[in-house]
Motif scaffolding. Structure first.
Motif, PDB file in Angstrom:
ATOM      1  N   VAL A  52      -9.509   2.506   0.003  1.00 46.92           N
ATOM      2  CA  VAL A  52      -8.609   1.516   0.606  1.00 46.92           C
ATOM      3  C   VAL A  52      -9.413   0.542   1.464  1.00 46.92           C
ATOM      4  N   LYS A 103      -2.668  -2.705  -4.749  1.00 48.68           N
ATOM      5  CA  LYS A 103      -1.620  -2.416  -3.769  1.00 48.68           C
ATOM      6  C   LYS A 103      -2.231  -1.626  -2.616  1.00 48.68           C
ATOM      7  N   CYS A 104      -3.082  -2.319  -1.876  1.00 46.10           N
ATOM      8  CA  CYS A 104      -3.926  -1.665  -0.874  1.00 46.10           C
ATOM      9  C   CYS A 104      -3.115  -1.037   0.249  1.00 46.10           C
ATOM     10  N   GLU A 105      -2.138  -1.769   0.789  1.00 47.98           N
ATOM     11  CA  GLU A 105      -1.376  -1.242   1.922  1.00 47.98           C
ATOM     12  C   GLU A 105      -0.490  -0.080   1.511  1.00 47.98           C
ATOM     13  N   GLN A 106       0.029  -0.117   0.292  1.00 44.79           N
ATOM     14  CA  GLN A 106       0.816   1.019  -0.185  1.00 44.79           C
ATOM     15  C   GLN A 106      -0.062   2.263  -0.297  1.00 44.79           C
ATOM     16  N   ARG A 110      -2.778   2.801   1.448  1.00 42.08           N
ATOM     17  CA  ARG A 110      -3.097   3.223   2.809  1.00 42.08           C
ATOM     18  C   ARG A 110      -1.962   4.061   3.407  1.00 42.08           C
ATOM     19  N   SER A 111      -0.742   3.594   3.217  1.00 39.14           N
ATOM     20  CA  SER A 111       0.415   4.320   3.759  1.00 39.14           C
ATOM     21  C   SER A 111       0.517   5.711   3.153  1.00 39.14           C
ATOM     22  N   TRP A 123      -2.675   7.483  -5.461  1.00 37.35           N
ATOM     23  CA  TRP A 123      -3.380   6.429  -4.755  1.00 37.35           C
ATOM     24  C   TRP A 123      -4.339   5.656  -5.675  1.00 37.35           C
ATOM     25  N   THR A 166      -2.498   7.942   4.440  1.00 35.20           N
ATOM     26  CA  THR A 166      -2.436   8.233   5.873  1.00 35.20           C
ATOM     27  C   THR A 166      -1.531   9.420   6.148  1.00 35.20           C
TER      28      THR A 166
END
Length: 294
Positions: free
Chosen positions: A65, A35-38, A40-41, A27, A44
């Motif tokens: 994130v 690559k914030c959403e990557q 986050r995924s 991360w 999570t």
């Protein structure tokens, strides 16, 4: 050790970083790469883990994130010398989200110093100084690591350097509550009062500091400065000379000797002695006493 040394009369937000060891580390490269959403995924997926270490890492990750891509707020932050500067910081809602994750991580891992430090750093760069006081009080109560007061002093020095003297003093008051016999804390409280022109309070704390650590050159020097500011010249001379005798740091001793020479020239009115000191410790263009004593 973070100390405030009074040499002269008082005169961008960054990402949180964590020591990863053997924990999942992908991360970090995602966040650094924007690559914030990557990120986050990825993080999570760890939130429901029964592995405490992985769950802690999830909250650390999600705190970062929350800040990822949200550094666009620019604000004018005033300081305690009547000035200020434009600084970039994070959006308020992003900070709230990140702090919530750090709080969750601390509940799971109260002895992870990096989380305590990350929370304090984020509050500092977000100019949430009153929240820093509450967070530091909690951290001092909870964290039991061997670093002790040294883990927290950096934040008071950083605020001092930013001329946020009242905010720094508020943190030092917290440290004094938890570490009442720390000459580092008492000495820095004294120094902070001096730059706020509260000389008598400064002297009182510095006296306590030198009583606890009579061989500490920084506390002795600051007490000399305090007496100098208060025009108590005999005591100032006594403590200046004591500090210079105690100091084993040759570069700092030379710098302080040069400052002391100005005191000898202007306050003790002894240009001959001041010139001798300036020739030994000051640059050739900083020897005013020598032209006077000719």
């Amino acid at each position: 050790m973070s100390r405030v040394s009074l040499l002269f009369l008082a005169a961008s937000a960054v990402c949180l970083c964590w020591a990863q060891d053997s924990k999942p580390a992908n991360w970090q490269s995602l966040v650094k790469g924007g690559k914030c959403e990557q990120a986050r995924s990825l993080c999570t997926t760890w939130v429901t883990s029964k592995d405490t270490a992985k769950l802690v890492e999830a909250h650390k990750c999600l705190a970062n994130v929350a800040l990822c891509g949200n550094e666009s707020v620019v604000t004018l932050q005033a300081n305690d010398q009547g000035g200020g500067e434009l600084s970039g910081t994070y959006r308020s809602d992003a900070v709230d989200d990140a702090i919530a994750h750090l709080d969750q991580a601390l509940k799971l891992a109260p002895q992870d110093l990096s989380i305590h430090q990350g929370r304090l750093h984020l509050l500092e760069v977000s100019f949430r100084y009153s929240d820093m006081v509450k967070a530091l009080d909690e951290s001092c109560s909870v964290y039991k690591g061997p670093e002790g007061v040294q883990a927290w002093l950096d934040y008071t020095s950083e605020l001092f350097e930013d001329k946020q003297f009242r905010a720094s003093l508020a943190l030092l008051d917290v440290l004094n509550k938890h570490y009442p016999n720390s000459h580092d804390v008492l000495g820095n409280i004294g120094a902070m009062h001096l730059v706020l022109r509260e000389d008598e309070q400064g002297i009182a704390y510095l006296r306590m500091a030198v009583d606890l650590a009579p061989k500490d050159p920084i506390d002795a020097w600051n007490l000399g400065r305090a007496y100098d500011y208060a025009e108590r010249l005999e005591l100032a001379d006594q403590w200046y000379q004591r500090a210079l005798t105690l100091d084993s740091d040759s570069a700092r001793r030379q710098q302080n000797n040069c400052i002391y020479s100005s005191f000898v020239e202007k306050k003790l009115h002894d240009p001959k002695r001041a010139c001798e000191l300036q020739r030994a410790s000051c640059s050739t263009d900083a020897q005013p006493a020598c032209s006077v004593s000719k």
